[in-house]
Design a protein around this motif. Structure first.
Motif, PDB file in Angstrom:
ATOM      1  N   PHE A 137       5.918  11.553  -1.861  1.00 11.04           N
ATOM      2  CA  PHE A 137       4.624  11.997  -1.330  1.00 11.04           C
ATOM      3  C   PHE A 137       3.467  11.330  -2.074  1.00 11.04           C
ATOM      4  N   GLY A 138       3.658  11.091  -3.380  1.00 10.76           N
ATOM      5  CA  GLY A 138       2.634  10.381  -4.154  1.00 10.76           C
ATOM      6  C   GLY A 138       2.464   8.954  -3.646  1.00 10.76           C
ATOM      7  N   ALA A 139       3.611   8.290  -3.400  1.00 11.97           N
ATOM      8  CA  ALA A 139       3.581   6.907  -2.902  1.00 11.97           C
ATOM      9  C   ALA A 139       2.935   6.841  -1.517  1.00 11.97           C
ATOM     10  N   ILE A 140       3.314   7.784  -0.642  1.00  7.76           N
ATOM     11  CA  ILE A 140       2.776   7.805   0.730  1.00  7.76           C
ATOM     12  C   ILE A 140       1.274   8.069   0.722  1.00  7.76           C
ATOM     13  N   THR A 141       0.848   9.064  -0.067  1.00  4.53           N
ATOM     14  CA  THR A 141      -0.589   9.392  -0.143  1.00  4.53           C
ATOM     15  C   THR A 141      -1.381   8.188  -0.635  1.00  4.53           C
ATOM     16  N   CYS A 142      -0.831   7.510  -1.640  1.00 10.21           N
ATOM     17  CA  CYS A 142      -1.517   6.345  -2.201  1.00 10.21           C
ATOM     18  C   CYS A 142      -1.625   5.237  -1.152  1.00 10.21           C
ATOM     19  N   ALA A 143      -0.529   4.997  -0.427  1.00 10.41           N
ATOM     20  CA  ALA A 143      -0.534   3.941   0.593  1.00 10.41           C
ATOM     21  C   ALA A 143      -1.490   4.276   1.734  1.00 10.41           C
ATOM     22  N   GLN A 144      -1.591   5.575   2.068  1.00 12.57           N
ATOM     23  CA  GLN A 144      -2.513   5.973   3.148  1.00 12.57           C
ATOM     24  C   GLN A 144      -3.967   5.884   2.704  1.00 12.57           C
ATOM     25  N   SER A 145      -4.245   6.239   1.431  1.00 14.15           N
ATOM     26  CA  SER A 145      -5.640   6.200   0.953  1.00 14.15           C
ATOM     27  C   SER A 145      -6.047   4.814   0.473  1.00 14.15           C
ATOM     28  N   HIS A 146      -5.086   4.019   0.017  1.00 11.14           N
ATOM     29  CA  HIS A 146      -5.382   2.682  -0.531  1.00 11.14           C
ATOM     30  C   HIS A 146      -4.411   1.671   0.080  1.00 11.14           C
ATOM     31  N   PRO A 147      -4.666   1.276   1.332  1.00 12.56           N
ATOM     32  CA  PRO A 147      -3.726   0.405   2.045  1.00 12.56           C
ATOM     33  C   PRO A 147      -3.490  -0.945   1.365  1.00 12.56           C
ATOM     34  N   ASP A 148      -4.404  -1.334   0.446  1.00  8.63           N
ATOM     35  CA  ASP A 148      -4.248  -2.635  -0.206  1.00  8.63           C
ATOM     36  C   ASP A 148      -3.332  -2.580  -1.432  1.00  8.63           C
ATOM     37  N   LEU A 181       4.590   2.376   6.039  1.00  8.27           N
ATOM     38  CA  LEU A 181       3.434   2.029   5.193  1.00  8.27           C
ATOM     39  C   LEU A 181       3.727   0.834   4.284  1.00  8.27           C
ATOM     40  N   GLY A 182       4.941   0.309   4.380  1.00  7.27           N
ATOM     41  CA  GLY A 182       5.304  -0.868   3.581  1.00  7.27           C
ATOM     42  C   GLY A 182       5.672  -0.563   2.143  1.00  7.27           C
ATOM     43  N   ILE A 183       6.021   0.708   1.857  1.00  6.36           N
ATOM     44  CA  ILE A 183       6.435   1.078   0.495  1.00  6.36           C
ATOM     45  C   ILE A 183       7.873   0.590   0.290  1.00  6.36           C
ATOM     46  N   GLU A 184       8.113  -0.067  -0.835  1.00  2.00           N
ATOM     47  CA  GLU A 184       9.466  -0.558  -1.119  1.00  2.00           C
ATOM     48  C   GLU A 184      10.256   0.532  -1.842  1.00  2.00           C
ATOM     49  N   LEU A 185      11.442   0.814  -1.349  1.00  4.47           N
ATOM     50  CA  LEU A 185      12.318   1.797  -1.994  1.00  4.47           C
ATOM     51  C   LEU A 185      13.505   1.064  -2.589  1.00  4.47           C
ATOM     52  N   ARG A 186      13.704   1.237  -3.886  1.00 12.64           N
ATOM     53  CA  ARG A 186      14.872   0.634  -4.538  1.00 12.64           C
ATOM     54  C   ARG A 186      15.748   1.745  -5.105  1.00 12.64           C
ATOM     55  N   THR A 187      16.967   1.843  -4.647  1.00  8.22           N
ATOM     56  CA  THR A 187      17.887   2.880  -5.147  1.00  8.22           C
ATOM     57  C   THR A 187      18.862   2.272  -6.157  1.00  8.22           C
ATOM     58  N   LEU A 233      -2.668  14.538  -5.286  1.00  8.80           N
ATOM     59  CA  LEU A 233      -3.783  14.245  -6.196  1.00  8.80           C
ATOM     60  C   LEU A 233      -3.574  12.902  -6.895  1.00  8.80           C
ATOM     61  N   ALA A 234      -2.335  12.679  -7.371  1.00  9.51           N
ATOM     62  CA  ALA A 234      -2.026  11.411  -8.046  1.00  9.51           C
ATOM     63  C   ALA A 234      -2.173  10.241  -7.069  1.00  9.51           C
ATOM     64  N   GLY A 235      -1.656  10.435  -5.847  1.00  9.70           N
ATOM     65  CA  GLY A 235      -1.715   9.371  -4.842  1.00  9.70           C
ATOM     66  C   GLY A 235      -3.144   8.979  -4.495  1.00  9.70           C
ATOM     67  N   GLN A 236      -4.015   9.983  -4.390  1.00  7.94           N
ATOM     68  CA  GLN A 236      -5.432   9.726  -4.101  1.00  7.94           C
ATOM     69  C   GLN A 236      -6.065   8.877  -5.198  1.00  7.94           C
ATOM     70  N   ALA A 237      -5.684   9.196  -6.448  1.00 11.69           N
ATOM     71  CA  ALA A 237      -6.369   8.584  -7.608  1.00 11.69           C
ATOM     72  C   ALA A 237      -5.800   7.228  -8.025  1.00 11.69           C
ATOM     73  N   MET A 238      -4.508   7.030  -7.808  1.00 16.78           N
ATOM     74  CA  MET A 238      -3.836   5.847  -8.390  1.00 16.78           C
ATOM     75  C   MET A 238      -4.366   4.499  -7.896  1.00 16.78           C
ATOM     76  N   GLY A 239      -4.791   4.457  -6.645  1.00 17.94           N
ATOM     77  CA  GLY A 239      -5.211   3.161  -6.093  1.00 17.94           C
ATOM     78  C   GLY A 239      -6.599   2.734  -6.518  1.00 17.94           C
ATOM     79  N   ASN A 240      -7.321   3.620  -7.231  1.00 16.81           N
ATOM     80  CA  ASN A 240      -8.708   3.284  -7.618  1.00 16.81           C
ATOM     81  C   ASN A 240      -8.745   2.266  -8.742  1.00 16.81           C
TER      82      ASN A 240
END
Length: 411
Positions: A17-28, A127-133, A404-411
């Protein structure tokens, strides 16, 4: 403009959810999730008996925080920014509808946790998030603070460089080690949400019997520490059910300090005061004196439980109401309203694996979930010293802190 590289350690609810929120708020931003196991979102998959108890229908932050034995104070402001209503709306926007059960727990209408798992996987992929398992992190170093940069070393020898790091590794010891390396204090993790082992063979014979409402008191060295009212379930090792699990969460630390040895006081009829109870029992004694006590229960209790309770005060199966002395009557009232049960250890509660303990909350900015010591480092989910009682509250703190983390991380 240079793309910000973000690494999320942990592919659970908070990490995704952190990764998704970040990708949605900061597409770059360029986001990679590193998950140690072969498949992500395992807790989401098995929670709520495979139905996934996503959140709880409690939409008032001041009330919501009261369901967190640890972390409620820190979450107060966080819930005013992202709370259950927001999670419901977010899922609805992805085409996932929730339903509310009578006790407030919220599940997908499909009653299938795969609905939530697939929603998170699909959204992350789109959203183009890479998942590595099957990626094990061996160490993390902060190589620069201004601008922030981290070197993430993997067990296979690979080195990943990133600008922001989100630790969402749950109660995995590696996450705690990384947080400590980066300057954080870990409040010793101990189990929360567990069942009680009660070594009473006669009680265990009642496995499967449940009572909708009892009042519980947890006593250690003669002092009452916590109380809880709710449903209880007798099991083949002791006691479980919502009221027991809530009591275990509130008492997690003190129970661990006392090696899970304590006294549990149970009032099986909390809505009856002792005087009313006395009148009920006296009425049966005067109106049905020849009836066997064991087969005539005037209370709303399962018959097998009634038989067990009267046996605890040495009333035999053959004894009749006419022969019940006032002294025995008093003992029976005491047993029904203040019965003592010895807790000798904890059991497991398979649907939830919750610990209390983790990263010290004083070291985290709860507006952004950023570390106060390591620029560019963020936290979300169970790695923090936050835990809720059962009912969807642990997932909600994961969604909120991740958002909250996702919103802030891309800044």
């Amino acid at each position: 403009m240079k793309r910000i590289k973000i690494v999320v350690i942990g592919g659970g609810a908070a990490g995704f959810f952190g990764a998704i929120t970040c990708a949605q708020s900061h597409p770059d931003s360029e986001i990679t999730i590193l998950e140690a196991s072969h498949e992500p979102l395992t807790k989401v998959r098995i929670s709520g008996g495979g139905r996934c108890n996503v959140t709880h229908a409690c939409f008032e932050p001041a009330e919501l925080v009261q369901h967190y034995p640890r972390g409620g104070k820190a979450l107060r402001g966080a819930f005013s920014r992202f709370q259950p209503r927001d999670m419901v709306a977010w899922l609805a926007a992805q085409g996932v509808e929730l339903k509310t059960e009578s006790d407030g727990r919220m599940f997908p209408v499909t009653d299938d946790s795969e609905t939530i798992v697939n929603c998170l996987l699909k959204t992350a992929k789109n959203l183009g998030i890479e998942l590595r398992t099957k990626v094990l992190v061996s160490s993390v170093q902060q190589i620069s603070q201004e601008p922030s940069k981290f070197e993430v070393r993997l067990k296979n020898g690979e080195v990943v460089i990133c600008d922001r790091l989100l630790l969402a590794s749950g109660s995995n010891p590696t996450g705690y080690q990384i947080a400590q390396t980066l300057g954080h204090q870990i409040v010793t993790p101990v189990p929360s949400l567990f069942t009680f082992n009660i070594p009473d063979s006669r009680l265990r014979e009642l496995a499967g019997v449940s009572v909708e409402k009892v009042k519980l008191r947890l006593q250690i060295a003669g002092k009452t520490h916590f109380e809880q009212t709710g449903a209880i379930l007798i099991t083949h090792w002791g006691l479980s059910g919502p009221a027991i699990l809530k009591l275990s969460a509130w008492g997690a630390r003190i129970l661990q300090e006392n090696h899970y040895q304590a006294t549990l006081i149970i009032n099986w009829v909390p809505d009856s005061n002792p005087e009313f109870l006395r009148k009920q029992l006296l009425a049966v004694r005067s109106q049905l004196p020849q009836r066997q006590i064991s087969s005539t229960c005037p209370l709303l209790l399962p018959r097998r439980l009634w038989e067990y309770l009267i046996a605890r005060v040495d009333i035999s199966g053959e004894d009749r109401w006419a022969g019940l002395s006032n002294k025995m009557l008093n003992q029976l009232i005491q047993e029904i309203t203040q019965g003592e049960y010895q807790i000798k250890g904890k059991g497991v509660f398979k649907e939830e694996f919750v610990t209390c303990g983790g990263v010290n909350l004083k070291e985290v900015n709860f507006k952004t979930m950023a570390s106060k010591y390591s620029p560019g480092l963020y936290f979300a989910g169970e790695i923090l010293d936050i835990d809720g009682v059962t009912g969807g509250f642990n997932f909600q703190s994961a969604w909120t802190t991740a958002w909250l983390a996702g919103q802030a991380m891309g800044n």
